[in-house]
Motif scaffolding. Structure first.
Motif, PDB file in Angstrom:
ATOM      1  N   ALA A 113      22.442 -22.968  12.741  1.00  0.00           N
ATOM      2  CA  ALA A 113      23.696 -23.032  11.983  1.00  0.00           C
ATOM      3  C   ALA A 113      24.897 -22.921  12.920  1.00  0.00           C
ATOM      4  N   VAL A 114      25.950 -23.637  12.564  1.00  0.00           N
ATOM      5  CA  VAL A 114      27.223 -23.572  13.284  1.00  0.00           C
ATOM      6  C   VAL A 114      28.239 -22.992  12.292  1.00  0.00           C
ATOM      7  N   PRO A 115      28.615 -21.724  12.447  1.00  0.00           N
ATOM      8  CA  PRO A 115      29.516 -21.103  11.474  1.00  0.00           C
ATOM      9  C   PRO A 115      30.868 -21.822  11.394  1.00  0.00           C
ATOM     10  N   TYR A 116      31.439 -21.802  10.201  1.00  0.00           N
ATOM     11  CA  TYR A 116      32.760 -22.367   9.991  1.00  0.00           C
ATOM     12  C   TYR A 116      33.808 -21.568  10.759  1.00  0.00           C
ATOM     13  N   THR A 117      34.790 -22.260  11.327  1.00  0.00           N
ATOM     14  CA  THR A 117      35.998 -21.580  11.784  1.00  0.00           C
ATOM     15  C   THR A 117      36.824 -21.313  10.523  1.00  0.00           C
ATOM     16  N   GLU A 118      37.808 -20.471  10.610  1.00  0.00           N
ATOM     17  CA  GLU A 118      38.645 -20.183   9.436  1.00  0.00           C
ATOM     18  C   GLU A 118      39.341 -21.450   8.945  1.00  0.00           C
ATOM     19  N   ASP A 119      39.816 -22.300   9.862  1.00  0.00           N
ATOM     20  CA  ASP A 119      40.474 -23.548   9.463  1.00  0.00           C
ATOM     21  C   ASP A 119      39.494 -24.512   8.794  1.00  0.00           C
ATOM     22  N   GLU A 120      38.291 -24.626   9.319  1.00  0.00           N
ATOM     23  CA  GLU A 120      37.275 -25.494   8.710  1.00  0.00           C
ATOM     24  C   GLU A 120      36.910 -25.001   7.308  1.00  0.00           C
ATOM     25  N   LEU A 121      36.784 -23.694   7.172  1.00  0.00           N
ATOM     26  CA  LEU A 121      36.460 -23.109   5.868  1.00  0.00           C
ATOM     27  C   LEU A 121      37.558 -23.426   4.853  1.00  0.00           C
ATOM     28  N   LYS A 122      38.799 -23.203   5.231  1.00  0.00           N
ATOM     29  CA  LYS A 122      39.921 -23.484   4.332  1.00  0.00           C
ATOM     30  C   LYS A 122      39.940 -24.961   3.934  1.00  0.00           C
ATOM     31  N   ASP A 123      39.705 -25.849   4.892  1.00  0.00           N
ATOM     32  CA  ASP A 123      39.692 -27.284   4.610  1.00  0.00           C
ATOM     33  C   ASP A 123      38.555 -27.642   3.656  1.00  0.00           C
ATOM     34  N   CYS A 124      37.385 -27.094   3.883  1.00  0.00           N
ATOM     35  CA  CYS A 124      36.227 -27.373   3.038  1.00  0.00           C
ATOM     36  C   CYS A 124      36.505 -26.965   1.591  1.00  0.00           C
ATOM     37  N   ILE A 125      37.010 -25.759   1.405  1.00  0.00           N
ATOM     38  CA  ILE A 125      37.278 -25.262   0.052  1.00  0.00           C
ATOM     39  C   ILE A 125      38.440 -26.027  -0.581  1.00  0.00           C
ATOM     40  N   LYS A 126      39.447 -26.357   0.195  1.00  0.00           N
ATOM     41  CA  LYS A 126      40.578 -27.124  -0.331  1.00  0.00           C
ATOM     42  C   LYS A 126      40.114 -28.485  -0.855  1.00  0.00           C
ATOM     43  N   ARG A 127      39.227 -29.131  -0.134  1.00  0.00           N
ATOM     44  CA  ARG A 127      38.696 -30.421  -0.575  1.00  0.00           C
ATOM     45  C   ARG A 127      37.960 -30.270  -1.900  1.00  0.00           C
ATOM     46  N   LEU A 128      37.185 -29.195  -2.029  1.00  0.00           N
ATOM     47  CA  LEU A 128      36.475 -28.944  -3.277  1.00  0.00           C
ATOM     48  C   LEU A 128      37.463 -28.662  -4.408  1.00  0.00           C
ATOM     49  N   GLN A 129      38.467 -27.854  -4.142  1.00  0.00           N
ATOM     50  CA  GLN A 129      39.454 -27.491  -5.160  1.00  0.00           C
ATOM     51  C   GLN A 129      40.218 -28.703  -5.697  1.00  0.00           C
ATOM     52  N   GLN A 130      40.374 -29.719  -4.884  1.00  0.00           N
ATOM     53  CA  GLN A 130      41.101 -30.905  -5.317  1.00  0.00           C
ATOM     54  C   GLN A 130      40.361 -31.669  -6.408  1.00  0.00           C
ATOM     55  N   VAL A 131      39.044 -31.521  -6.467  1.00  0.00           N
ATOM     56  CA  VAL A 131      38.267 -32.264  -7.470  1.00  0.00           C
ATOM     57  C   VAL A 131      37.559 -31.362  -8.478  1.00  0.00           C
ATOM     58  N   LEU A 132      37.268 -30.137  -8.119  1.00  0.00           N
ATOM     59  CA  LEU A 132      36.606 -29.207  -9.045  1.00  0.00           C
ATOM     60  C   LEU A 132      37.671 -28.248  -9.563  1.00  0.00           C
ATOM     61  N   THR A 133      38.359 -28.707 -10.604  1.00  0.00           N
ATOM     62  CA  THR A 133      39.518 -27.971 -11.106  1.00  0.00           C
ATOM     63  C   THR A 133      39.230 -27.238 -12.412  1.00  0.00           C
ATOM     64  N   ALA A 134      38.096 -27.510 -13.035  1.00  0.00           N
ATOM     65  CA  ALA A 134      37.729 -26.854 -14.289  1.00  0.00           C
ATOM     66  C   ALA A 134      36.378 -26.179 -14.125  1.00  0.00           C
ATOM     67  N   ASN A 135      36.114 -25.205 -14.957  1.00  0.00           N
ATOM     68  CA  ASN A 135      34.808 -24.546 -15.078  1.00  0.00           C
ATOM     69  C   ASN A 135      34.473 -23.555 -13.974  1.00  0.00           C
ATOM     70  N   LEU A 136      35.147 -23.589 -12.842  1.00  0.00           N
ATOM     71  CA  LEU A 136      34.876 -22.663 -11.748  1.00  0.00           C
ATOM     72  C   LEU A 136      36.089 -21.765 -11.543  1.00  0.00           C
ATOM     73  N   VAL A 137      35.843 -20.453 -11.522  1.00  0.00           N
ATOM     74  CA  VAL A 137      36.884 -19.497 -11.178  1.00  0.00           C
ATOM     75  C   VAL A 137      36.698 -19.180  -9.700  1.00  0.00           C
ATOM     76  N   TYR A 138      37.648 -19.589  -8.889  1.00  0.00           N
ATOM     77  CA  TYR A 138      37.535 -19.404  -7.449  1.00  0.00           C
ATOM     78  C   TYR A 138      37.730 -17.940  -7.073  1.00  0.00           C
ATOM     79  N   ALA A 139      37.039 -17.542  -6.022  1.00  0.00           N
ATOM     80  CA  ALA A 139      37.190 -16.186  -5.485  1.00  0.00           C
ATOM     81  C   ALA A 139      38.642 -15.967  -5.079  1.00  0.00           C
TER      82      ALA A 139
END
Length: 143
Positions: A113-139
């Motif tokens: 495994a190659v752990p996410y950097t903080e910037d990579e993590l933020k980008d990954c979640i931001k991409r998900l948030q742009q399309v998964l806007t209903a049904n999930l309560v984000y942390a």
């Protein structure tokens, strides 16, 4: 009392919660790799869920898979509930590309495994948030 298996806690980053399942991101930046963990005690197989929970898990899996395909322009979404190493029911959703490091083989054990950097993590979640806007309560950390 329901608890997420220690291996999933160790490998995953809490993204948020659907009505049934907790959503984790596996901390491996080589693949957008998410895991749904139904919040039910002593369940290792889908058939052990009651009918309503089975339907809800399928709904959550489909919402997630469609969002991942859109957010990450996936060539394929691998969905699996193996449980060979972690007996608690959990369903993997892995974004795959024809040029990813493990293609076309499964990702398990292929590369460290190659752990996410903080910037990579933020980008990954931001991409998900742009399309998964209903049904999930984000942390809280991703709100």
């Amino acid at each position: 009392m329901y608890r997420i298996h220690p291996q999933l806690v160790n490998d995953g980053i809490w993204v948020g919660d659907f009505s049934l399942s907790t959503l984790l991101l596996i901390n491996d930046a080589q693949y957008p790799w998410f895991v749904l963990v139904p919040r039910r005690e002593d369940v290792s197989e889908v058939f052990q869920l009651d009918e309503d929970d089975r339907q809800q898990l399928l709904n959550e899996s489909c919402w997630l898979a469609e969002a991942l395909k859109d957010a990450f322009s996936a060539h394929k979404i691998n969905i699996a509930a193996l449980g060979n190493m972690v007996p608690q029911l959990h369903v993997h959703h892995i974004v795959r590309y024809r040029d990813d490091p493990a293609w076309p083989a499964p990702v398990w054990g292929k590369l460290p495994a190659v752990p996410y950097t903080e910037d990579e993590l933020k980008d990954c979640i931001k991409r998900l948030q742009q399309v998964l806007t209903a049904n999930l309560v984000y942390a809280e950390r991703f709100r």
